[in-house]
Every structure is written in structure tokens, then in C-alpha cells.
Design an enzyme around this catalytic site. Sequence first.
Site, PDB file in Angstrom:
ATOM      1  N   CYS A  60      11.209   5.765 -83.725  1.00  0.00           N
ATOM      2  CA  CYS A  60      10.881   6.271 -82.393  1.00  0.00           C
ATOM      3  C   CYS A  60       9.821   7.368 -82.427  1.00  0.00           C
ATOM      4  CB  CYS A  60      12.123   6.851 -81.714  1.00  0.00           C
ATOM      5  SG  CYS A  60      13.685   6.204 -82.260  1.00  0.00           S
ATOM      6  N   SER A 481      25.393   4.268 -74.417  1.00  0.00           N
ATOM      7  CA  SER A 481      23.993   4.035 -74.728  1.00  0.00           C
ATOM      8  C   SER A 481      23.352   3.203 -73.624  1.00  0.00           C
ATOM      9  CB  SER A 481      23.878   3.287 -76.056  1.00  0.00           C
ATOM     10  OG  SER A 481      22.580   2.777 -76.244  1.00  0.00           O
TER      11      SER A 481
END
Length: 578
Positions: A60, A481
Amino acid sequence: MPLDHGKKKWDKSKLVSRHVSIGPDKAPHRSYYFAMGLTEEDVAKPFVGVATCWNEAAPCNIALSRQAQVVKKGVNEAGGMPREFTTITVTDGIAMGHAGMKSSLVSREVIADSVELTMRGHCYDALVGLAGCDKSLPGMMMAMVRLNVPAVFMYGGSILPGRFKGRDVTVQDVFEAVGAHAAGKIDAEELHALECVACPSAGSCGGQFTANTMACVSEAMGIALPGSAGAPAPYETRDAYAEASGKAAMDLIEMNLRPRDIVTRKALENAAVVVAASGGSTNAALHLPAIANEAGIDFDIHEVAAIFRRTPYIADLKPGGRFVAKDLFEIGGVPVLMKALLDGGYLHGDCITVTGKTIAENLADVVFPTDQEVIRPTSNPLTSWGGVVGLKGNLSPQGAIVKVAGMKKLKFTGPARCFDCEEDAFKAVQARDYKEGEILVIRYEGPRGGPGMREMLATTAAIYGQGMGDKVALITDGRFSGATRGFCIGHVGPEAAVGGPIGLLKDGDIIAIDADEGTLSVELSDAELAERRKAWKPRGTDYNSGAIWKYAQTVGDAEKGAVTQPGARAETHVYADL
């Protein structure tokens, strides 16, 4: 049109950086800049902080440093002096499923606080913030609004989809494969083959999980350049947006256009609309109130949920749908989604953005493509109301949130099966020690009780991988999530740690969930709940020192964004005006 940078004239004496660069008494300060190779001409320019969450923890964040160099080029070309710095990131995909996840939401506050302190300590005049993983996006946005200096946000970009057995896959598929492996549906070799190909590049998780949801929010709120959230992280085309973001920060200094001019109630409403329409992460219901708090705007989970309720779900994106972020980019990106919503009457087109233009002006030349299946027009939605909805009832007086995108079953009633931490629930799921029709309750995982309000993708994905995703429900005072799917309800408040009703439940209590009506209730009388509350006692945690302890002492309710400070409502000064 961009301003003519060659003719710009700044009055340095009115910028924050004057405190470290102007006057005889600032000679020691200037000597530090000269030590780094700056000239007198450089020191006379506006100082622009270029903040990234670069690290080597996960894909990321790995591309952010390269992108920052291009942002700096844009600042330089526009007549500014970029000052690069970094802050932390806790990457959820690696923190998931163990005690490390307690650090995740805490990191949002640390990111915002550390960016604030760096900007304050060095007196920077503007900010370009680049972020990749989930909490780093809202953390960076919170810092921008808190400081209220001219600021531009830029997303680092999504990961490319992996390919496995002829289909696109994401890390969500790997988490779910863990459950399938435990259930004996796949062998270890297949699981290993999947994990080796699921994440093939730099970038954030590719579905409409939290990172891509908040990237869409950045464009919807107007604090990022239109289209900047789209290109996957490895694409060199991101460089054009990085350079333009650096130049835009300089334009904003001249226009004196600041984040709180942009992040208004209408802008926050636009953001909530885009989350709902895209089937985005439930975490947005936590982050939008937190960003609003920095601007002194009351915008809690109930207001967010009301917008979710009236917004059509039009983006067929994972985890509830078929497509990934790369597919959205290839049909025109977030501007196409926003164009559909604007044309349908769901966005405030008059909101100003970092371009100096309104949302409507930015989207004026965007043509909605009809030869694609990723985004539908609002006249033909996947469902007539949002992919994320709020719930309220005697089990959640402060509200709760559930992602219904892609779900067919919107009601569930069953007996409670209570667990006082995620680990116990995961062990039961792995051992298949639960029954069809049960509602698994994971409590003492809220902001204070966790502490840290963990996400629970490992548990929910294991349930789904076992083929039980539509046969049980799960509720928690923690979080889920953005990759979670199934009947999974989070942010239940008040949390168990403060005596909320979720902490009073016993095995076998009948819980009723109705996402159609927006209710979450337990079949207990007020008198019975009151009697149980008398017998309830607070629980301790193992976090009695350090950053997580400190967080637990100051964090507020999920209903208001789980914030740790009073925000703009309590301000007696704004950094940008020092």
C-alpha cells in the site's frame, strides 16, 4: 485555469513560515536551511510540507516516496519550496487477525497528530499529503482540516488485481481461502498458489475496501484533484496527478482557499453519497464524523446513515460486486461515478474544490459511458438504497453499521453466541464450533474496550470461506474490514466496555436484525436489561501503559467518529493564522 506561477508574488510576511525565515532573529533558523543546500531565494519562498506514509510494511505504501518526488517537482515549478517528511502507517492486511490490529485505528490519530506537529514545529505554509493504507487516508485528511493551511490530498493508488484460475482476485480471496482450507474445501497447495498471485504489485487493496472508499471520499469532498484517485499505483500516469497536486497547493496559497472552505457539511454529505453509491466500507461511517470534527461540524453516524439510506447503490465493485478499482479507472474513474450521481440529483454541485472550481464545474465535460457495466446510472441502480446502512435499537442506542451491498437476505433473527474477544470467536469458527442460525457476538472490542476497535476480517472471511456467510450473522462493538461481506454488523454502541447493551447479552438471547427497517434489537425488556446492568462490572485490559493505553483514556464513542480531542469546536486559534 491554473494561475500564472511565473508572475506570482507572495507576501512572506503574512505566511506562517515567516516565523522561521524572516528577520535578523531568524538567522539560526535560516542557517539550518542553508546547511541543506537551500539558497536565500529558496528560503524566501512559501514552504510546502509534502507528507507521505511511505514505509516497507506493505505494498500500500511502497510507491508513496516515488510519488512524493514528483509532487515536490510540481511545488518547485510553481515557485514553492517543498519540505518532505513521513509519518507512520499500520497496514491492516498485516495487522489483521491478531493483537496487532489494536494499533490500526490508533494509528489514524497518530498520523493526524504527527503531521500536525511536524507542520506546526517547522511552520510550513501548505500541505500535500499522500497516503495508501486504510487509516492513513482519513488521518491525513484530518490533519489537513485541523491545520487549515492550503492543502491537497493525493491517494497513492490501488494494487493491480491478481489472476487465479481465470478470475481477478484480491487479498479478500486469500482471507476467505483460509476459511475454505479449514473447512477442507481446498488443500494447502491451492491456498499457497493463491497467496502467491493475489497481490501482484504496489498499491492498496483493489476492491471497494476502506482505502479505495476513502480515496473516493477525497474526490467527493473536493480535497483531491478530480481523477487523482483512479490510476493504479504502478501506473506512471500517476506522476501527472502528483505534479499537478504540487502545483495546486501553490494555487491554493495565492487564492487563500483552505480545507475548511472546502470540507463543509455539503461536502461531507457528498462524501457519504459516494460511499453509499459505491458500496464502500463501513469504516467511512467512522472516518467522516472524525473529519467533520476537525472542522467543528456535527456529522455523526446517524446523519451518515440517513444519507446512506436514501442513496442508490450503483457501483458493481468488490466485495459485494464483480469489479475492482482498476476496472473503475478504465471507464473514467471516480468522476464517472460522481457524474452519474450529479446527473441523478444526489450531489451538491455547488461545493468548491481544490481546483478553485465547483464539483459541477469539474464534472461539466465528463461524459457518462454507456458501454460498461461497472457503474450504472441512478435510474437503473443495483438497489434503490445505499450499499451501507445504519441500524438502531435497544441493542444499539448509539447506532451500528452494516454493509449490505450484494446481499440478498436483509433480515436475520437468531440466538446470541457471545465471545468477549476476537481470538475466542476465531478459534470457535476455525473449529466450526458454531451453528447455523446463530448470531455471533464479539464484544469488548470497541474503541475503549479493545482498546483500539479492531477490524475482524479474519473471522468473517473464515466464516464465508466455510460456506456459512449467509447462514450466521455477526455483531460487534469493534469494526469490520472494508473487505468483509455477509451479515456483519459493526460499531455497535455504546460499547461493552462502558456497559452498553451488547455487554449485557447472554448466550441464547434472541437478537433481531432488520436492515430493511434499520433496526438491531434484542428480545429483552427494559427492566431485564436494567437488572443485568446492575450486575455488570467493568473489565480490565492488558494495555495499561504505552500508546494504546493512552488512546483508551481519551477516545470517544464510535457514534461520533472515535475521536480523541474536541476538534475545531474548542479552538481558540487556528494554526494557519498564527
